[in-house]
Write a protein that holds these residues in place. Structure first.
Motif, PDB file in Angstrom:
ATOM      1  N   ARG A   1       0.797  -1.216   0.168  1.00 19.24           N
ATOM      2  CA  ARG A   1       0.008   0.029   0.080  1.00 19.24           C
ATOM      3  C   ARG A   1       0.805   1.384   0.121  1.00 19.24           C
ATOM      4  N   TYR A   2       1.796   1.142   0.796  1.00 22.91           N
ATOM      5  CA  TYR A   2       2.657   2.508   0.816  1.00 22.91           C
ATOM      6  C   TYR A   2       4.122   2.500   0.108  1.00 22.91           C
ATOM      7  N   ASP A   3       4.106   1.545  -0.735  1.00 23.43           N
ATOM      8  CA  ASP A   3       5.130   1.520  -1.769  1.00 23.43           C
ATOM      9  C   ASP A   3       5.157   2.880  -2.432  1.00 23.43           C
ATOM     10  N   LEU A   4       6.142   3.397  -2.636  1.00 20.01           N
ATOM     11  CA  LEU A   4       6.637   4.604  -3.391  1.00 20.01           C
ATOM     12  C   LEU A   4       6.843   4.275  -4.753  1.00 20.01           C
ATOM     13  N   LYS A   5       5.937   4.864  -5.576  1.00 19.54           N
ATOM     14  CA  LYS A   5       6.138   4.634  -6.983  1.00 19.54           C
ATOM     15  C   LYS A   5       7.548   5.073  -7.301  1.00 19.54           C
ATOM     16  N   SER A   6       8.446   4.319  -8.087  1.00 13.26           N
ATOM     17  CA  SER A   6       9.631   4.881  -8.426  1.00 13.26           C
ATOM     18  C   SER A   6       9.910   5.624  -9.462  1.00 13.26           C
ATOM     19  N   ASP A   7      10.624   6.831  -9.281  1.00 12.99           N
ATOM     20  CA  ASP A   7      10.844   7.740 -10.534  1.00 12.99           C
ATOM     21  C   ASP A   7      11.089   7.150 -11.643  1.00 12.99           C
ATOM     22  N   LYS A   8      10.695   7.746 -13.034  1.00 12.23           N
ATOM     23  CA  LYS A   8      11.299   7.122 -14.311  1.00 12.23           C
ATOM     24  C   LYS A   8      12.759   6.938 -14.325  1.00 12.23           C
ATOM     25  N   ARG A   9      13.329   5.785 -14.829  1.00 12.35           N
ATOM     26  CA  ARG A   9      14.562   5.645 -14.686  1.00 12.35           C
ATOM     27  C   ARG A   9      14.913   5.814 -16.100  1.00 12.35           C
ATOM     28  N   ARG A  10      16.149   6.247 -16.523  1.00  7.55           N
ATOM     29  CA  ARG A  10      16.487   6.541 -17.881  1.00  7.55           C
ATOM     30  C   ARG A  10      17.244   5.413 -18.305  1.00  7.55           C
ATOM     31  N   THR A  11      16.746   5.027 -19.467  1.00  3.85           N
ATOM     32  CA  THR A  11      17.310   3.978 -20.581  1.00  3.85           C
ATOM     33  C   THR A  11      18.597   4.053 -20.922  1.00  3.85           C
ATOM     34  N   ASP A  12      19.156   2.974 -21.468  1.00  9.34           N
ATOM     35  CA  ASP A  12      20.380   3.126 -22.372  1.00  9.34           C
ATOM     36  C   ASP A  12      20.281   4.333 -23.300  1.00  9.34           C
ATOM     37  N   GLU A  13      19.219   4.309 -23.916  1.00  9.98           N
ATOM     38  CA  GLU A  13      18.842   5.003 -25.061  1.00  9.98           C
ATOM     39  C   GLU A  13      19.003   6.358 -24.753  1.00  9.98           C
ATOM     40  N   ASP A  14      18.333   6.815 -23.496  1.00 12.85           N
ATOM     41  CA  ASP A  14      18.223   8.064 -22.984  1.00 12.85           C
ATOM     42  C   ASP A  14      19.588   8.817 -22.667  1.00 12.85           C
ATOM     43  N   ILE A  15      20.474   7.713 -22.277  1.00 18.96           N
ATOM     44  CA  ILE A  15      21.838   8.452 -22.154  1.00 18.96           C
ATOM     45  C   ILE A  15      22.713   8.629 -23.437  1.00 18.96           C
ATOM     46  N   TRP A  16      22.431   7.721 -24.348  1.00 16.46           N
ATOM     47  CA  TRP A  16      23.048   8.047 -25.891  1.00 16.46           C
ATOM     48  C   TRP A  16      22.504   9.159 -26.614  1.00 16.46           C
ATOM     49  N   ARG A  17      21.140   9.658 -26.355  1.00 19.64           N
ATOM     50  CA  ARG A  17      20.622  10.725 -27.201  1.00 19.64           C
ATOM     51  C   ARG A  17      21.433  12.028 -27.119  1.00 19.64           C
ATOM     52  N   PRO A  18      21.637  12.491 -26.204  1.00 25.11           N
ATOM     53  CA  PRO A  18      22.393  13.711 -25.941  1.00 25.11           C
ATOM     54  C   PRO A  18      23.676  13.713 -27.003  1.00 25.11           C
ATOM     55  N   VAL A  19      24.435  12.530 -26.894  1.00 25.46           N
ATOM     56  CA  VAL A  19      25.457  12.446 -27.741  1.00 25.46           C
ATOM     57  C   VAL A  19      25.217  12.515 -29.347  1.00 25.46           C
ATOM     58  N   ARG A  20      24.078  11.562 -29.683  1.00 23.91           N
ATOM     59  CA  ARG A  20      23.575  11.643 -30.814  1.00 23.91           C
ATOM     60  C   ARG A  20      23.167  13.166 -31.596  1.00 23.91           C
ATOM     61  N   ASP A  21      22.733  13.973 -30.619  1.00 27.01           N
ATOM     62  CA  ASP A  21      22.075  15.327 -30.823  1.00 27.01           C
ATOM     63  C   ASP A  21      23.415  15.903 -31.321  1.00 27.01           C
ATOM     64  N   LYS A  22      24.359  15.977 -30.367  1.00 22.00           N
ATOM     65  CA  LYS A  22      25.468  16.970 -30.435  1.00 22.00           C
ATOM     66  C   LYS A  22      26.370  16.538 -31.849  1.00 22.00           C
ATOM     67  N   LEU A  23      26.253  15.149 -31.904  1.00 23.76           N
ATOM     68  CA  LEU A  23      26.992  14.760 -33.405  1.00 23.76           C
ATOM     69  C   LEU A  23      26.151  15.524 -34.616  1.00 23.76           C
ATOM     70  N   THR A  24      24.839  15.504 -34.498  1.00 21.03           N
ATOM     71  CA  THR A  24      24.081  16.213 -35.620  1.00 21.03           C
ATOM     72  C   THR A  24      24.376  17.460 -35.560  1.00 21.03           C
ATOM     73  N   GLU A  25      24.381  17.885 -34.649  1.00 25.82           N
ATOM     74  CA  GLU A  25      24.417  19.712 -34.480  1.00 25.82           C
ATOM     75  C   GLU A  25      25.714  19.936 -35.017  1.00 25.82           C
ATOM     76  N   ARG A  26      26.821  19.292 -34.776  1.00 25.11           N
ATOM     77  CA  ARG A  26      28.357  19.592 -35.432  1.00 25.11           C
ATOM     78  C   ARG A  26      28.159  19.082 -36.845  1.00 25.11           C
ATOM     79  N   GLY A  27      26.949  18.399 -37.276  1.00 25.89           N
ATOM     80  CA  GLY A  27      27.205  17.944 -38.786  1.00 25.89           C
ATOM     81  C   GLY A  27      28.144  16.846 -38.910  1.00 25.89           C
ATOM     82  N   ILE A  28      28.457  16.088 -37.796  1.00 25.57           N
ATOM     83  CA  ILE A  28      29.348  14.740 -37.694  1.00 25.57           C
ATOM     84  C   ILE A  28      28.487  13.520 -38.195  1.00 25.57           C
ATOM     85  N   ASP A  29      28.903  12.964 -39.308  1.00 27.56           N
ATOM     86  CA  ASP A  29      28.172  11.865 -39.874  1.00 27.56           C
ATOM     87  C   ASP A  29      28.967  10.635 -39.409  1.00 27.56           C
TER      88      ASP A  29
END
Length: 293
Positions: A133-161
């Motif tokens: 009854r009193y279990d706290l719902k865990s906060d949303k945990r980030r996935t592996d893809e969530d961790i990679w996404r900023p790197v992917r976006d930075k590569l795109t911003e710099r035009g690095i293919d």
């Protein structure tokens, strides 16, 4: 209309400190004799317990819960129909056969009673009421893809293919497939690992799993590969020691490996860009071979 029948139940408590009496409910045993129903429902997670008692021995607690489950499974299997139909043998009397009343950390509550038309559903209701009854719902945990996404976006911003492709490395006993790999003299593979997990043991287990898998693949590996791990930190600051332990574990993988904290993602992107430009310059400087007719 389904006829209701009597049942009894007792709650299993984990007493962390016998002297102070600090405790949390961790299970429910229910007995409905006319339905020949005798089952226990125990806690399988330790999130709430660890919040209340940070020094809880996770492994020991898990073993205790498994022992309780096995004990009651054996009782239910061996009990005769007469025993299960005995209305004088309430839930607590059955409970004490597996866990006698003593000074241990697991204690049974006084017996409770009620009427039910569906024992299985009633057991789930009792478990929710007294344990979950009193279990706290865990906060949303980030996935592996969530961790990679900023790197992917930075590569795109710099035009690095980056010409990423899937690369399988095959060992004598096992193999592993990397989804983001490219070759610059030798193969490079990039793995984002979210260590934003709920508890310390889970963080370390994830790192150990990678260490074990890579050790199995390294034996007789078809070729060497340089690994780049991008690690996502846990949101809970109290888990940073486990995070640092995981980093140390990953540095011991048998392949050449770089372990990068997500806060250093910019440096990782710059490194990828530099390697890619060097690779492109070398490729452009290699003259084409003349066609032999």
């Amino acid at each position: 209309m389904t006829q209701k029948q009597a049942y009894s139940y007792t709650v299993l408590r984990y007493v962390h400190d016998v002297v102070s009496g600090e405790s949390l409910n961790v299970g429910v045993l229910m007995h409905a004799p006319k339905a020949e129903f005798l089952k226990v429902r125990t806690r399988k997670t330790v999130g709430r317990l660890k919040q209340a008692f940070p020094d809880l021995d996770r492994g020991a607690f898990a073993m205790s819960m498994r022992a309780v489950d096995r004990g009651f499974a054996a009782i239910a299997k061996q009990a005769t129909k007469v025993t299960l139909l005995d209305e004088h043998a309430d839930a607590r009397s059955h409970a004490l056969k597996v866990l006698p009343s003593d000074d241990s950390a697991l204690q049974w509550s006084p017996v409770g009673t009620g009427l039910t038309a569906d024992p299985a559903k009633t057991l789930e209701r009792l478990y929710t009421r007294y344990v979950a009854r009193y279990d706290l719902k865990s906060d949303k945990r980030r996935t592996d893809e969530d961790i990679w996404r900023p790197v992917r976006d930075k590569l795109t911003e710099r035009g690095i293919d980056v010409p990423f492709e899937t690369k399988a490395v095959v060992g004598t006993q096992d193999q592993i497939e990397f989804e983001r790999a490219w070759k610059n003299g030798q193969w490079h593979a990039y793995e984002a690992l979210s260590l934003d997990l709920a508890d310390a043991e889970g963080i370390k287990v994830k790192a150990r799993r990678w260490l074990g898998h890579l050790a199995a693949v390294h034996d007789g590996a078809s070729e060497q590969i340089e690994l780049h791990f991008l690690l996502g930190r846990p949101q809970d600051a109290s888990l940073m020691n486990a995070y640092e332990t995981a980093k140390a574990i990953l540095r011991k993988v048998p392949f050449k490996a770089e372990v990068v904290d997500e806060n250093d993602a910019d440096e990782l992107v710059t490194s990828i860009e530099s390697e890619l430009r060097t690779h492109s310059a070398i490729s452009d400087s290699i003259p084409e071979r003349p066609i032999v007719r």
